[in-house]
Design a protein around this motif. Sequence first.
Motif, PDB file in Angstrom:
ATOM      1  N   PHE A 194       0.853  -1.203   0.000  1.00 44.06           N
ATOM      2  CA  PHE A 194       0.000   0.000   0.000  1.00 44.06           C
ATOM      3  C   PHE A 194       0.881   1.242   0.000  1.00 44.06           C
ATOM      4  CE2 PHE A 194       0.329   1.653   4.394  1.00 44.06           C
ATOM      5  CZ  PHE A 194       0.962   0.585   5.017  1.00 44.06           C
ATOM      6  N   THR A 195       0.326   2.312  -0.510  1.00 44.75           N
ATOM      7  CA  THR A 195       1.003   3.611  -0.527  1.00 44.75           C
ATOM      8  C   THR A 195       0.924   4.229   0.860  1.00 44.75           C
ATOM      9  OG1 THR A 195       0.427   3.933  -2.828  1.00 44.75           O
ATOM     10  CG2 THR A 195       0.920   5.924  -1.574  1.00 44.75           C
ATOM     11  N   ALA A 196       2.034   4.797   1.333  1.00 42.33           N
ATOM     12  CA  ALA A 196       2.032   5.400   2.669  1.00 42.33           C
ATOM     13  C   ALA A 196       2.900   6.648   2.695  1.00 42.33           C
ATOM     14  CB  ALA A 196       2.552   4.400   3.702  1.00 42.33           C
ATOM     15  N   ASN A 197       2.386   7.673   3.348  1.00 43.71           N
ATOM     16  CA  ASN A 197       3.245   8.838   3.602  1.00 43.71           C
ATOM     17  C   ASN A 197       3.492   9.003   5.103  1.00 43.71           C
ATOM     18  OD1 ASN A 197       0.752   9.751   4.342  1.00 43.71           O
ATOM     19  ND2 ASN A 197       0.970  11.771   3.412  1.00 43.71           N
TER      20      ASN A 197
ATOM     21  N   GLY B  34      -3.036   1.521   8.345  1.00 41.26           N
ATOM     22  CA  GLY B  34      -4.358   1.747   8.932  1.00 41.26           C
ATOM     23  C   GLY B  34      -5.144   0.447   9.024  1.00 41.26           C
TER      24      GLY B  34
ATOM     25  N   SER C  61      -8.051  -0.069   8.280  1.00 42.10           N
ATOM     26  CA  SER C  61      -8.985  -0.273   7.168  1.00 42.10           C
ATOM     27  C   SER C  61      -8.317  -0.924   5.956  1.00 42.10           C
ATOM     28  CB  SER C  61      -9.606   1.067   6.761  1.00 42.10           C
ATOM     29  OG  SER C  61      -8.596   1.896   6.241  1.00 42.10           O
ATOM     30  N   LEU C  62      -6.995  -1.060   5.967  1.00 39.99           N
ATOM     31  CA  LEU C  62      -6.320  -1.704   4.830  1.00 39.99           C
ATOM     32  C   LEU C  62      -6.749  -3.158   4.730  1.00 39.99           C
ATOM     33  CD1 LEU C  62      -2.595  -0.579   5.354  1.00 39.99           C
ATOM     34  CD2 LEU C  62      -4.202   0.279   3.639  1.00 39.99           C
ATOM     35  N   SER C  63      -6.960  -3.622   3.504  1.00 42.74           N
ATOM     36  CA  SER C  63      -7.294  -5.046   3.335  1.00 42.74           C
ATOM     37  C   SER C  63      -6.115  -5.910   3.801  1.00 42.74           C
ATOM     38  CB  SER C  63      -7.641  -5.329   1.873  1.00 42.74           C
ATOM     39  OG  SER C  63      -6.507  -5.105   1.067  1.00 42.74           O
TER      40      SER C  63
ATOM     41  N   PHE D 285      -0.893   1.735  -5.854  1.00 37.94           N
ATOM     42  CA  PHE D 285      -0.840   1.146  -4.512  1.00 37.94           C
ATOM     43  C   PHE D 285      -1.747   1.862  -3.511  1.00 37.94           C
ATOM     44  CE2 PHE D 285       2.709  -1.128  -6.297  1.00 37.94           C
ATOM     45  CZ  PHE D 285       2.617  -2.358  -5.667  1.00 37.94           C
ATOM     46  N   ALA D 286      -2.416   2.913  -3.977  1.00 36.58           N
ATOM     47  CA  ALA D 286      -3.393   3.578  -3.101  1.00 36.58           C
ATOM     48  C   ALA D 286      -4.811   3.198  -3.462  1.00 36.58           C
ATOM     49  CB  ALA D 286      -3.230   5.093  -3.196  1.00 36.58           C
ATOM     50  N   GLY D 287      -5.028   2.770  -4.717  1.00 37.12           N
ATOM     51  CA  GLY D 287      -6.420   2.611  -5.111  1.00 37.12           C
ATOM     52  C   GLY D 287      -6.752   1.405  -5.966  1.00 37.12           C
TER      53      GLY D 287
ATOM     54  N   LYS E 149      -7.607  -2.061  -7.307  1.00 39.64           N
ATOM     55  CA  LYS E 149      -8.091  -3.216  -6.544  1.00 39.64           C
ATOM     56  C   LYS E 149      -7.645  -4.555  -7.125  1.00 39.64           C
ATOM     57  CE  LYS E 149     -10.012  -0.685  -3.500  1.00 39.64           C
ATOM     58  NZ  LYS E 149      -9.204  -0.412  -2.305  1.00 39.64           N
TER      59      LYS E 149
ATOM     60  N   ARG F 149      -1.823  -5.426  -7.994  1.00 43.95           N
ATOM     61  CA  ARG F 149      -0.994  -4.210  -8.051  1.00 43.95           C
ATOM     62  C   ARG F 149       0.412  -4.508  -8.588  1.00 43.95           C
ATOM     63  NH1 ARG F 149      -3.042  -1.411  -2.285  1.00 43.95           N
ATOM     64  NH2 ARG F 149      -5.132  -1.004  -3.083  1.00 43.95           N
TER      65      ARG F 149
ATOM     66  N   HIS G  52      -4.730   3.082  13.542  1.00 47.29           N
ATOM     67  CA  HIS G  52      -3.564   2.606  12.805  1.00 47.29           C
ATOM     68  C   HIS G  52      -2.711   1.746  13.738  1.00 47.29           C
ATOM     69  CE1 HIS G  52      -4.796   5.512   9.858  1.00 47.29           C
ATOM     70  NE2 HIS G  52      -3.737   5.302   9.092  1.00 47.29           N
TER      71      HIS G  52
ATOM     72  N   TYR H 172       4.611  15.033  -1.506  1.00 42.17           N
ATOM     73  CA  TYR H 172       3.162  14.993  -1.283  1.00 42.17           C
ATOM     74  C   TYR H 172       2.808  16.004  -0.191  1.00 42.17           C
ATOM     75  CZ  TYR H 172      -1.480  12.877  -0.971  1.00 42.17           C
ATOM     76  OH  TYR H 172      -2.817  12.658  -1.019  1.00 42.17           O
TER      77      TYR H 172
ATOM     78  N   TYR I 168       0.506  15.688  -5.260  1.00 43.19           N
ATOM     79  CA  TYR I 168       1.916  15.375  -5.468  1.00 43.19           C
ATOM     80  C   TYR I 168       2.667  16.638  -5.881  1.00 43.19           C
ATOM     81  CZ  TYR I 168       0.100  10.631  -5.802  1.00 43.19           C
ATOM     82  OH  TYR I 168      -0.533   9.451  -5.549  1.00 43.19           O
TER      83      TYR I 168
HETATM   84  C1  FMN Z   1      -0.053   9.734  -0.597  1.00 41.94           C
HETATM   85  C2  FMN Z   1      -0.798   8.670   0.175  1.00 41.94           C
HETATM   86  C3  FMN Z   1      -0.362   8.313   1.435  1.00 41.94           C
HETATM   87  C4  FMN Z   1      -1.001   7.327   2.176  1.00 41.94           C
HETATM   88  N1  FMN Z   1      -0.533   6.987   3.392  1.00 41.94           N
HETATM   89  C5  FMN Z   1      -1.103   5.990   4.091  1.00 41.94           C
HETATM   90  C6  FMN Z   1      -0.587   5.576   5.345  1.00 41.94           C
HETATM   91  O1  FMN Z   1       0.424   6.099   5.827  1.00 41.94           O
HETATM   92  N2  FMN Z   1      -1.202   4.563   5.994  1.00 41.94           N
HETATM   93  C7  FMN Z   1      -2.294   3.948   5.474  1.00 41.94           C
HETATM   94  O2  FMN Z   1      -2.809   3.017   6.105  1.00 41.94           O
HETATM   95  N3  FMN Z   1      -2.823   4.314   4.273  1.00 41.94           N
HETATM   96  C8  FMN Z   1      -2.257   5.317   3.579  1.00 41.94           C
HETATM   97  N4  FMN Z   1      -2.766   5.689   2.369  1.00 41.94           N
HETATM   98  C9  FMN Z   1      -3.959   5.005   1.847  1.00 41.94           C
HETATM   99  C10 FMN Z   1      -3.636   3.632   1.334  1.00 41.94           C
HETATM  100  O3  FMN Z   1      -2.598   3.637   0.376  1.00 41.94           O
HETATM  101  C11 FMN Z   1      -4.871   2.977   0.716  1.00 41.94           C
HETATM  102  O4  FMN Z   1      -5.912   3.063   1.636  1.00 41.94           O
HETATM  103  C12 FMN Z   1      -4.595   1.530   0.420  1.00 41.94           C
HETATM  104  O5  FMN Z   1      -3.804   1.344  -0.717  1.00 41.94           O
HETATM  105  C13 FMN Z   1      -5.858   0.751   0.248  1.00 41.94           C
HETATM  106  O6  FMN Z   1      -5.458  -0.604   0.089  1.00 41.94           O
HETATM  107  P1  FMN Z   1      -6.504  -1.786   0.102  1.00 41.94           P
HETATM  108  O7  FMN Z   1      -7.352  -1.600  -1.129  1.00 41.94           O
HETATM  109  O8  FMN Z   1      -5.644  -3.023   0.027  1.00 41.94           O
HETATM  110  O9  FMN Z   1      -7.273  -1.691   1.390  1.00 41.94           O
HETATM  111  C14 FMN Z   1      -2.131   6.677   1.621  1.00 41.94           C
HETATM  112  C15 FMN Z   1      -2.571   7.028   0.343  1.00 41.94           C
HETATM  113  C16 FMN Z   1      -1.902   8.011  -0.377  1.00 41.94           C
HETATM  114  C17 FMN Z   1      -2.371   8.387  -1.768  1.00 41.94           C
END
Ligand code: FMN
Length: 303
Positions: free
Chosen positions: A35-38, A55, A57-59, A86-88, A90, A93, A129, A149, A154
Amino acid sequence: MTDFNPRDLRNAFGSFLTGVTVITARTPEGQPVGFTANSFASVSLDPPLLLVCPGKSLSSFETFRAASHFAVSVLAEGQEDVSNTFAGFKGDRFARVAHDIDLHDVPVIRGAVARFSCATQQAIPAGDHCILLGRVVAFDHDGSAGLGYGGGRYFSLGLERATGESAERGAVVGAIIETEAGILLEQTADGLRPPQITMQGRTNQLEALAAGLAQRGISADLNRVYSAFDDHRLGTHHTYVLATATARTADTGLRCVAPDDLPVQRYTTPAITTMMARFALETRGRAFTLYLGDEVAGETHNA
Ligand SMILES: Cc1cc2nc3c(=O)[nH]c(=O)nc-3n(C[C@H](O)[C@H](O)[C@H](O)COP(=O)(O)O)c2cc1C
């Protein structure tokens, strides 16, 4: 419970400028997840520790909470699509994104600025989280610029610096100023041009232009941008605005040319010649377009 508005809090947190990372691991069955994380932060040099906050809520949350190993890839400028995937996305990836496999068999993103392979030191529960604390076992980095970001968008530091440098190299801002008698033009040894200034540093362009015109004895309403282009021969960026003179001193040193006479004048550069011919044509119908491009090619837009 707090009585904060969650959206306000999210926006306030989001005002902190960060980079963008992709966090990866494998499920116990061997499926790669990411997953994408900042929320990444470096924590300690000795021992080498970093953290990231997945988080609930992540799968893939359970996988990350329980993983013995995970990896962090710091994304490079231009990897917005990797971040978005990696943020969206489904589906699979990893099928969409070039990657390598680290020493723990965890995928890491190819082309990332830095990649850290970690052994999980601790997974600390933290509200909605968890704080995943990793001990860095191996890493690589290539010294290129990372993707930025902030405020939900971005940004690219390389690009910001390039625009800064071009401003330092010479951003030219000028005005096509209309009076009742015609257009005010500046006579130079190379020909005519709209009165213009060369920007010094990163000050507000319109304010600097208004000040430059005031020095020449002109006050004008600066209406809208008419043309913005790079002149590669000169290495300068030019912006011209349409303006209406509101007052001018008797001797501004400027020529006043009737619109019909504009096409037959000699101008300083081919780009200005083309711009003034377009202006002469468009001023008849008072339907002005906006030109964006360079001195050779570009597009006009209905503004
Ligand atoms: C720039 C950016 C930063 C993100 N940072 C986080 C983070 O630090 N922790 C987190 O849980 N999700 C973060 N997210 C959201 C997750 O990337 C997103 O919810 C996740 O890919 C969903 O995965 P899933 O479909 O497997 O649940 C971020 C998204 C973006 C675009």
